[in-house]
Each structure stands twice: as structure tokens, then as C-alpha cells.
Write an enzyme that holds these catalytic residues in place. Structure first.
Site, short mmCIF file in Angstrom:
data_model
loop_
_atom_site.label_atom_id
_atom_site.label_comp_id
_atom_site.label_asym_id
_atom_site.label_seq_id
_atom_site.Cartn_x
_atom_site.Cartn_y
_atom_site.Cartn_z
N GLU A 39 -70.68 -37.37 7.48
CA GLU A 39 -71.91 -38.00 6.96
C GLU A 39 -71.70 -39.38 6.36
O GLU A 39 -72.65 -40.14 6.22
CB GLU A 39 -72.59 -37.10 5.92
CG GLU A 39 -71.85 -37.02 4.61
CD GLU A 39 -72.77 -36.95 3.39
OE1 GLU A 39 -73.99 -36.83 3.56
OE2 GLU A 39 -72.24 -37.02 2.28
N ASN A 40 -70.45 -39.72 5.98
CA ASN A 40 -70.16 -41.02 5.38
C ASN A 40 -69.26 -41.88 6.26
O ASN A 40 -68.71 -42.89 5.80
CB ASN A 40 -69.49 -40.86 4.01
CG ASN A 40 -70.24 -39.95 3.08
OD1 ASN A 40 -69.78 -38.85 2.77
ND2 ASN A 40 -71.40 -40.37 2.65
N HIS A 68 -76.69 -37.84 4.09
CA HIS A 68 -76.68 -39.19 4.69
C HIS A 68 -76.91 -39.16 6.21
O HIS A 68 -76.72 -40.18 6.88
CB HIS A 68 -75.38 -39.90 4.37
CG HIS A 68 -75.30 -40.37 2.94
ND1 HIS A 68 -76.09 -41.39 2.45
CD2 HIS A 68 -74.55 -39.94 1.90
CE1 HIS A 68 -75.83 -41.57 1.17
NE2 HIS A 68 -74.91 -40.69 0.80
N HIS A 148 -73.43 -28.37 2.11
CA HIS A 148 -73.37 -29.74 1.58
C HIS A 148 -74.25 -29.80 0.33
O HIS A 148 -75.47 -29.92 0.43
CB HIS A 148 -73.86 -30.70 2.66
CG HIS A 148 -73.50 -32.11 2.38
ND1 HIS A 148 -72.25 -32.63 2.63
CD2 HIS A 148 -74.22 -33.13 1.86
CE1 HIS A 148 -72.22 -33.89 2.28
NE2 HIS A 148 -73.40 -34.23 1.81
N HIS A 173 -69.77 -32.85 -0.09
CA HIS A 173 -70.73 -33.76 -0.73
C HIS A 173 -70.25 -34.34 -2.04
O HIS A 173 -70.51 -35.50 -2.32
CB HIS A 173 -72.10 -33.10 -0.94
CG HIS A 173 -73.09 -33.95 -1.68
ND1 HIS A 173 -73.63 -35.09 -1.14
CD2 HIS A 173 -73.63 -33.85 -2.92
CE1 HIS A 173 -74.49 -35.64 -2.01
NE2 HIS A 173 -74.48 -34.92 -3.10
FE LIG Z 1 -70.42 -37.29 1.40
FE LIG Z 2 -73.51 -36.05 0.76
#
Ligand SMILES: [Fe+2]
Ligand SMILES: [Fe+2]
Length: 264
Positions: A39-40, A68, A148, A173
Site C-alpha cells: 500500500e505504500n 492507501h 490492516h 499499517h
Molecule cells: Fe502502511
Molecule cells: Fe495503512
């Protein structure tokens, strides 16, 4: 069945950390499948098809996501078309993508679910009832869940609800690896947070100077991925019984690497 799951990969330094350590981990631990939270992966927010391809070429088989997930619009078609990526199952069914997918691992099917928490998070459908609905359609006993979420209380409570049904429930997360890995009473592997991959001396992968300025002023200063400093890569290694899908062990992995001069 041995699963290597890599925690949130944050920006280019996170991808570099994975590229550096993954060959060693593959060699040492010989996992049957490698999954990662993506997600990042793109500049700290979301993922792009090109970055997904880069990470797949390192030996990662697929990705879970998180809050995200919608940050890079060019990834939306991929969420629909590519079976190797899941987004939170309890996000709107009208949004791109799916929350459950399957991987062929050895001679078994591994179900992989991504779910988002609701405490201190954006609104989402109930993760408990969403899991119940998905569980009815899953026919394999090998079920991996990336939860998450922000709150450790919600994470352990959710994992307990899944105990005996999922093979593993791992938290992502918060980006800081927790030292509470365990096998729950009915055989589900659990950790509150796997941790991240990125610059170690940072604010969960974000530049500390920028983060500090934002907190001191209260101004909406744009956060940027930390670019310099030693790298960290965090993951968990989970062994599942090859017949029942129940967890046999869960082990935390955390590796620090030398200074980088990468740019985001
Ligand atoms: Fe993250
Ligand atoms: Fe996150």
C-alpha cells in the site's frame, strides 16, 4: 506450507530494502510463497503497475493493500484485472478490485484476504461480518488474512474471531513490528503488526523533519518518504500444516541494512 509475508514496503527505500534482503531470505528460509503489503510502495502512497512488476520480479507472488489503496489512480485497472493483488474486502463493492484471491502453492490453494480495521480508520464495512461472508465461499483450509488496522485491541480481537478458521491473521499499517507473535488457541498464527520496509530512523517511513514541522505547526504540510539512513526490512515466516492448514509456527524477521542515499 511456508509463507513469507513482508510488511508495508514504503517508497523507494522500502523497495531497495526488499531487493537487498529478499534473496537472502529466499535462500535461508525457502518459503513456498512470498506475499507483501504494497500500500505504500509508490512514493509512500499506493502502488503503480510498474512498481508492482518490479517487486514481482524479485520473487514476490502477490500483494495485499490497505487504506492507501486508492492513492494512485493508474493502479485501478490492475486491481480489477490482476488476481495477484487484493484490497480491503470491507471497502465498497462498487470500488475497483477484490478482497479475496487465491494462489496455487505446492498442490494447495491458498486464499488471501485483505481487511481494514475500523478503529481510528476511515469508515469501512464490518470486518467481522465481511469475513464470515467470504469464509462461506472458501473451500481451502489455507487462509491468510492481512488485517490492516490501527488499534492493537481491534487486531487481536479480530484475529480471535477468526481463530480456527484462518491459518494466519497478521496485522499491518502501524509499520512498527510488534513482539507478540503467537499461535492462537485454535491454531491461527497471529502478530499485531509485521512492521515495515524503509528507512529505519523515520516516522514510520516518513521524513522526520517534515513530520516534525507538520506536527509543530499544525499546517497541512505534504509528507514525504524518508530518503536517507539505514534501512529496515520486516516480515514474518509462517509454517502451516500441509493437511489441516493450521499454523505450526510464526517467526518475526527484522533485518537492518547500511546507509542509503536513495531518492524517493
Ligand atoms: Fe502502511
Ligand atoms: Fe495503512
Amino acid at each position: 506450507m511456508r509463507i513469507l509475508f513482508i510488511g508495508d514496503i514504503v517508497g523507494r527505500p522500502g523497495r531497495q530494502a526488499v531487493a537487498k534482503i529478499l534473496p537472502c531470505w529466499l535462500d535461508r528460509y525457502a518459503p513456498d510463497i512470498v506475499l507483501a503489503n504494497g500500500e505504500n510502495a509508490a512514493g509512500g502512497s499506493g502502488i503503480t503497475p510498474a512498481i508492482a512488476d518490479d517487486l514481482l520480479s524479485l520473487g514476490i507472488a502477490g500483494f495485499t493493500m490497505g487504506n492507501h489503496v486508492w492513492d494512485k489512480k493508474e493502479a485501478y485497472p490492475m486491481f480489477d484485472a490482476d488476481p495477484r493483488i487484493v484490497r480491503p474486502a470491507n471497502y465498497s463493492p462498487l470500488a475497483p478490485g477484490k478482497g479475496l484471491t487465491y494462489f496455487q502453492v505446492l498442490d494447495k490453494q491458498l486464499a488471501v484476504i485483505n481487511m481494514a480495521g475500523r478503529m481510528f480508520m476511515e469508515p469501512a464495512d464490518c470486518p467481522f461480518r465481511t469475513f464470515d461472508a467470504l469464509y462461506k465461499e472458501i473451500e481451502t483450509p489455507f487462509i491468510f488474512v492481512d488485517f490492516h488496522a490501527e488499534a492493537t485491541a481491534e487486531k487481536i480481537t479480530f484475529a480471535t474471531y477468526l481463530d480456527g478458521r484462518a491459518s494466519a491473521v497478521v496485522g499491518t499499517h502501524t509499520h512498527v513490528q510488534t513482539a507478540d507473535e503467537r499461535i492462537l488457541p485454535k491454531g491461527t498464527a497471529y502478530i499485531s503488526d509485521v512492521g515495515m520496509c524503509g528507512v529505519f530512523h523515520s516516522s514510520i517511513g516518513i521524513d522526520l523533519d517534515i513530520s516534525l514541522k507538520r506536527m509543530l505547526t499544525g499546517l497541512p504540510i505534504r509528507l514525504e518518504v524518508a530518503k536517507r539512513g539505514s534501512l529496515v526490512a520486516c516480515a514474518v515466516l509462517i509454517d502451516l500444516d500441509r493437511t489441516t492448514g493450521r499454523a505450526l509456527s510464526i517467526q518475526r524477521l527484522q533485518h537492518r541494512m547500511d546507509e542509503t542515499e536513495s531518492s524517493q
